[in-house]
Structure formats: C-alpha cells, structure tokens
Design a protein around this motif. Structure first.
Motif, PDB file in Angstrom:
ATOM      1  N   LEU A 217      -0.353  93.282 -17.203  1.00 31.90           N
ATOM      2  CA  LEU A 217      -0.730  93.658 -15.839  1.00 31.90           C
ATOM      3  C   LEU A 217      -2.204  93.435 -15.530  1.00 31.90           C
ATOM      4  CD1 LEU A 217       1.287  96.980 -15.368  1.00 31.90           C
ATOM      5  CD2 LEU A 217       1.909  94.667 -14.671  1.00 31.90           C
ATOM      6  N   PHE A 218      -3.046  93.647 -16.533  1.00 29.10           N
ATOM      7  CA  PHE A 218      -4.487  93.593 -16.273  1.00 29.10           C
ATOM      8  C   PHE A 218      -5.176  92.419 -16.961  1.00 29.10           C
ATOM      9  CE2 PHE A 218      -3.112  98.063 -16.291  1.00 29.10           C
ATOM     10  CZ  PHE A 218      -3.346  98.372 -14.952  1.00 29.10           C
ATOM     11  N   GLY A 219      -4.390  91.593 -17.627  1.00 30.63           N
ATOM     12  CA  GLY A 219      -4.970  90.426 -18.275  1.00 30.63           C
ATOM     13  C   GLY A 219      -5.913  90.755 -19.422  1.00 30.63           C
ATOM     14  N   MET A 220      -5.730  91.906 -20.048  1.00 28.74           N
ATOM     15  CA  MET A 220      -6.613  92.312 -21.146  1.00 28.74           C
ATOM     16  C   MET A 220      -6.254  91.523 -22.400  1.00 28.74           C
ATOM     17  SD  MET A 220      -6.581  96.440 -20.453  1.00 28.74           S
ATOM     18  CE  MET A 220      -7.957  96.794 -21.549  1.00 28.74           C
ATOM     19  N   ASP A 221      -7.267  91.138 -23.126  1.00 29.75           N
ATOM     20  CA  ASP A 221      -7.082  90.351 -24.344  1.00 29.75           C
ATOM     21  C   ASP A 221      -6.679  91.271 -25.495  1.00 29.75           C
ATOM     22  OD1 ASP A 221      -7.121  88.575 -26.415  1.00 29.75           O
ATOM     23  OD2 ASP A 221      -9.312  88.329 -26.456  1.00 29.75           O
ATOM     24  N   PRO A 222      -5.481  91.077 -26.096  1.00 29.17           N
ATOM     25  CA  PRO A 222      -5.080  91.927 -27.224  1.00 29.17           C
ATOM     26  C   PRO A 222      -6.048  91.854 -28.399  1.00 29.17           C
ATOM     27  CG  PRO A 222      -3.212  90.676 -26.399  1.00 29.17           C
ATOM     28  CD  PRO A 222      -4.433  90.113 -25.732  1.00 29.17           C
ATOM     29  N   GLY A 223      -6.789  90.750 -28.494  1.00 27.19           N
ATOM     30  CA  GLY A 223      -7.749  90.621 -29.576  1.00 27.19           C
ATOM     31  C   GLY A 223      -9.145  91.059 -29.206  1.00 27.19           C
ATOM     32  N   GLY A 224      -9.311  91.622 -28.009  1.00 22.77           N
ATOM     33  CA  GLY A 224     -10.630  92.066 -27.566  1.00 22.77           C
ATOM     34  C   GLY A 224     -10.982  93.450 -28.088  1.00 22.77           C
ATOM     35  N   TRP A 225     -12.238  93.810 -27.901  1.00 21.90           N
ATOM     36  CA  TRP A 225     -12.730  95.098 -28.402  1.00 21.90           C
ATOM     37  C   TRP A 225     -12.011  96.272 -27.750  1.00 21.90           C
ATOM     38  CZ3 TRP A 225     -15.232  96.262 -32.597  1.00 21.90           C
ATOM     39  CH2 TRP A 225     -16.080  95.333 -33.194  1.00 21.90           C
ATOM     40  N   THR A 226     -11.743  96.184 -26.450  1.00 16.38           N
ATOM     41  CA  THR A 226     -11.189  97.333 -25.726  1.00 16.38           C
ATOM     42  C   THR A 226      -9.869  97.802 -26.320  1.00 16.38           C
ATOM     43  OG1 THR A 226     -12.257  96.610 -23.677  1.00 16.38           O
ATOM     44  CG2 THR A 226     -10.468  98.204 -23.481  1.00 16.38           C
ATOM     45  N   PRO A 232      -4.967 102.353 -32.005  1.00 14.10           N
ATOM     46  CA  PRO A 232      -4.884 102.225 -33.471  1.00 14.10           C
ATOM     47  C   PRO A 232      -3.603 101.559 -33.942  1.00 14.10           C
ATOM     48  CG  PRO A 232      -4.562 104.501 -32.794  1.00 14.10           C
ATOM     49  CD  PRO A 232      -5.022 103.753 -31.575  1.00 14.10           C
ATOM     50  N   GLY A 233      -2.505 101.733 -33.190  1.00 11.31           N
ATOM     51  CA  GLY A 233      -1.259 101.063 -33.551  1.00 11.31           C
ATOM     52  C   GLY A 233      -1.395  99.556 -33.466  1.00 11.31           C
ATOM     53  N   LEU A 234      -2.071  99.083 -32.420  1.00 11.50           N
ATOM     54  CA  LEU A 234      -2.317  97.647 -32.276  1.00 11.50           C
ATOM     55  C   LEU A 234      -3.247  97.149 -33.376  1.00 11.50           C
ATOM     56  CD1 LEU A 234      -2.126  94.973 -30.709  1.00 11.50           C
ATOM     57  CD2 LEU A 234      -4.032  95.782 -29.279  1.00 11.50           C
ATOM     58  N   ALA A 235      -4.270  97.953 -33.700  1.00  8.30           N
ATOM     59  CA  ALA A 235      -5.183  97.568 -34.774  1.00  8.30           C
ATOM     60  C   ALA A 235      -4.445  97.454 -36.102  1.00  8.30           C
ATOM     61  CB  ALA A 235      -6.319  98.591 -34.879  1.00  8.30           C
ATOM     62  N   TYR A 236      -3.533  98.392 -36.352  1.00 15.32           N
ATOM     63  CA  TYR A 236      -2.729  98.346 -37.571  1.00 15.32           C
ATOM     64  C   TYR A 236      -1.858  97.102 -37.609  1.00 15.32           C
ATOM     65  CZ  TYR A 236       1.443  99.347 -40.357  1.00 15.32           C
ATOM     66  OH  TYR A 236       2.509  99.249 -41.214  1.00 15.32           O
ATOM     67  N   ASP A 237      -1.186  96.799 -36.494  1.00 15.50           N
ATOM     68  CA  ASP A 237      -0.338  95.608 -36.434  1.00 15.50           C
ATOM     69  C   ASP A 237      -1.154  94.329 -36.615  1.00 15.50           C
ATOM     70  OD1 ASP A 237       1.971  97.082 -36.021  1.00 15.50           O
ATOM     71  OD2 ASP A 237       1.819  96.993 -33.834  1.00 15.50           O
ATOM     72  N   VAL A 255     -11.402  89.061 -34.824  1.00 18.23           N
ATOM     73  CA  VAL A 255     -10.323  89.961 -34.412  1.00 18.23           C
ATOM     74  C   VAL A 255     -10.001  90.946 -35.532  1.00 18.23           C
ATOM     75  CG1 VAL A 255      -7.914  90.082 -33.695  1.00 18.23           C
ATOM     76  CG2 VAL A 255      -9.364  88.252 -32.839  1.00 18.23           C
ATOM     77  N   VAL A 256      -9.997  90.478 -36.749  1.00 15.51           N
ATOM     78  CA  VAL A 256      -9.709  91.345 -37.892  1.00 15.51           C
ATOM     79  C   VAL A 256     -10.757  92.445 -38.000  1.00 15.51           C
ATOM     80  CG1 VAL A 256      -9.556  91.433 -40.401  1.00 15.51           C
ATOM     81  CG2 VAL A 256      -8.446  89.570 -39.158  1.00 15.51           C
ATOM     82  N   TRP A 257     -12.013  92.103 -37.813  1.00  8.99           N
ATOM     83  CA  TRP A 257     -13.071  93.109 -37.891  1.00  8.99           C
ATOM     84  C   TRP A 257     -12.954  94.119 -36.756  1.00  8.99           C
ATOM     85  CZ3 TRP A 257     -15.696  94.556 -41.859  1.00  8.99           C
ATOM     86  CH2 TRP A 257     -15.983  93.646 -42.889  1.00  8.99           C
ATOM     87  N   LYS A 258     -12.577  93.672 -35.591  1.00 10.78           N
ATOM     88  CA  LYS A 258     -12.375  94.599 -34.473  1.00 10.78           C
ATOM     89  C   LYS A 258     -11.242  95.569 -34.798  1.00 10.78           C
ATOM     90  CE  LYS A 258     -13.787  91.125 -31.061  1.00 10.78           C
ATOM     91  NZ  LYS A 258     -13.301  90.180 -30.016  1.00 10.78           N
ATOM     92  N   ALA A 259     -10.145  95.038 -35.324  1.00  4.04           N
ATOM     93  CA  ALA A 259      -9.008  95.889 -35.681  1.00  4.04           C
ATOM     94  C   ALA A 259      -9.384  96.873 -36.789  1.00  4.04           C
ATOM     95  CB  ALA A 259      -7.831  95.027 -36.114  1.00  4.04           C
ATOM     96  N   LEU A 260     -10.115  96.386 -37.788  1.00  2.00           N
ATOM     97  CA  LEU A 260     -10.536  97.254 -38.885  1.00  2.00           C
ATOM     98  C   LEU A 260     -11.447  98.366 -38.379  1.00  2.00           C
ATOM     99  CD1 LEU A 260     -10.492  97.756 -41.931  1.00  2.00           C
ATOM    100  CD2 LEU A 260     -12.445  96.215 -42.147  1.00  2.00           C
TER     101      LEU A 260
END
Length: 286
Positions: A217-226, A232-237, A255-260
């Motif tokens: 809906l908002f065009g947010m990047d799944p790999g972005g910082w936000t 945390p579920g997305l970061a885990y995945d 992206v890995v560092w952002k998730a970590l």
C-alpha cells in the motif's frame, strides 16, 4: 544469587505439569501425529487418483534422507504455534508472582535483577527443550514418510550445511526468546498476566499485517531500515533466508545488517526496559 534464583524458578516451573506440557510437548506431539496422518491421507488420495486414471505407479525408489531432519527442525522450531505455546508459559512465569501476590515474599531473599533474569533463564531453557522435542517430532515425520511410501532410509549431512543449520537453529531460538521478552515488559509494566499474554500476540499480529501491507500500500522497501527495525518477525525471516542460501534476488550485506540490528534491538530493549522498571517498582503489596 542468580544460580539460586534459577534453580528455584526451574523447580517451580517443573511442578506445573500443565505448563510443561503446553510449552514443551504440545506442538511436537501435534506435529508428529499430524505428520503421520498427512502422509497416510496423501498416500490414500494418491492411490485413488492413480486408480481412477488407470495408472500403474511404482513405489518411489529414492531413500528418505534422515539428515534433512536437522535443517527441517531448525527452520520450523520457531513457528507461530510454538511461539504462542512458549508465550503461555513465559507469561505465567513473568506475571505469576503479581497474580498470586508473592513478590514481597521472594524479593527479600534475593536481588531483583537475579529474580527477573532467572525467569528469563527458565524461558530460555524451555525454548531449547521445545526445539529438541520438535526435532524428535520432525524425525517421526520423516520416518512416517518412509514407512507410508515404502521408501528406504539414508543419512547424510553435507559438511557445508552444518554451520547453516546451527545458525538457523540459533535464529529460531533468539526469535522465541525475543517474542516472550515483549511479554516480560508487559507483565512488569501492567502487573497483569492477561497483558503478558495478549500484548506480544497483538503486537505480533499488527507487525505481520504491517509487513504485508506496508510494501503493497505504501511502497515501503522490505529491505529498508524502517520495516527491518519495526518488524522483528521480518528481520528474523530475512536473516533465516540469508542463512539458508541464495535466492532469486540474493540478499545484500546491508539488508542482513539491518535485519540483525532490528532483531537485536527487539531482544535487548524489552529486557533492559523490564529490568529498569522492575528495580524501581513498589512490591510492598505484591
């Protein structure tokens, strides 16, 4: 002091057989039974379809590799049902002394930090034991597949996969603990068992919706910082996908560092907040 508190909390938890069953045994038991039924029903339906089409289907000759059990269990031991079952035990541990007004009795015998960390330690043990039972249930799932489809058994784990399996299991373990720490913070701030149960579940549900609707809906990047910091579920995945191997669009190191970072913050901050709040809390009536 911490060791004494950990022994006491472990003993108290072991006496609650219902909680032990729910948090440690329920999910593996259902998965093992469901796995056997799944293979059996699939075999029956497959045979019926083959007979209807007048096909002569030979039994599969490829052996079932029991070495795949480890990767399968590591990737699945932090599924949603496990999270909820462990959360039930964690919420009871974290908020039980508020509910039964026993904090004022035990807080005089040990320091507050040790008492709270001991409860977290027991939840960590629950997560480890639960994952081991899920491993046993996964083994039953694979054995049932071999028996129902009359396939042989083999065992091989490539040396290069061992590290990835260990990392996947570690991520699953951290995810379980991280999810329950939200319940710890809710329990300390509200002094409510119900809040310790509902807040992590409700927050997880909202976060999962945000993870699905944000990019669409908002065009947010799944790999972005936000999203990586807020979910945390997305970061885990994301981290699990990075460990399990290359994708069609390989994950970058950024992206890995952002998730970590996101998963780490969601693990440390609730614990730190709960400890800080608990140390200043008035327990004279609890």
């Amino acid at each position: 002091m911490l060791v004494d508190a950990l022994k006491a909390e472990s003993y108290r938890f072991s006496l609650n057989r219902v909680l032990v069953f729910i948090s440690v045994l329920l999910t593996p038991l259902l998965f093992a039974i469901g796995g056997v039924l799944f293979h059996w029903v699939s075999k029956i339906n497959g045979d019926k379809a083959a007979q209807a089409a007048k096909l002569n289907v030979a039994a599969p000759s490829e052996a079932v590799n029991l070495g795949d059990v480890f990767g399968f269990a590591a990737a699945g031991c932090a599924n949603g049902f496990v999270l909820i079952c462990v959360l039930i035990a964690a919420a009871t541990l974290y908020a039980g002394d508020y509910r039964w007004e026993t904090w004022r009795l035990i807080s005089a015998r040990n320091d507050r930090t040790s008492l709270l960390l001991a409860k977290v330690g027991v939840v960590k043990l629950i997560a480890i034991i639960s994952s081991l039972f899920f491993l046993a249930a996964s083994l039953i799932f694979f054995l049932a597949q071999a028996m129902v489809y009359q396939r042989g058994l083999s065992f091989s784990v490539p040396a290069g996969d061992i590290g990835g399996i260990a990392l996947t299991w570690l991520l699953s373990y951290v995810r379980i603990v991280q999810f329950t720490l939200i319940g710890l913070l809710a329990a300390v701030m509200t002094r409510s068992l119900l809040a310790a149960l509902i807040v992590p579940w409700a927050l997880g549900f909202i976060q999962s919706l945000a993870g699905q609707l944000g990019p669409a809906l908002f065009g947010m990047d799944p790999g972005g910082w936000t999203l990586q910091l807020l979910l945390p579920g997305l970061a885990y995945d994301t981290l699990k996908a990075a460990v399990e191997g290359p994708l069609d669009a390989p994950l970058t190191g950024a992206v890995v560092w952002k998730a970590l970072t996101g998963l780490t913050l969601w693990t440390i901050l609730p614990l730190a907040g709960a400890l800080a709040w608990f140390r200043k809390q008035d327990l004279s009536k609890e």
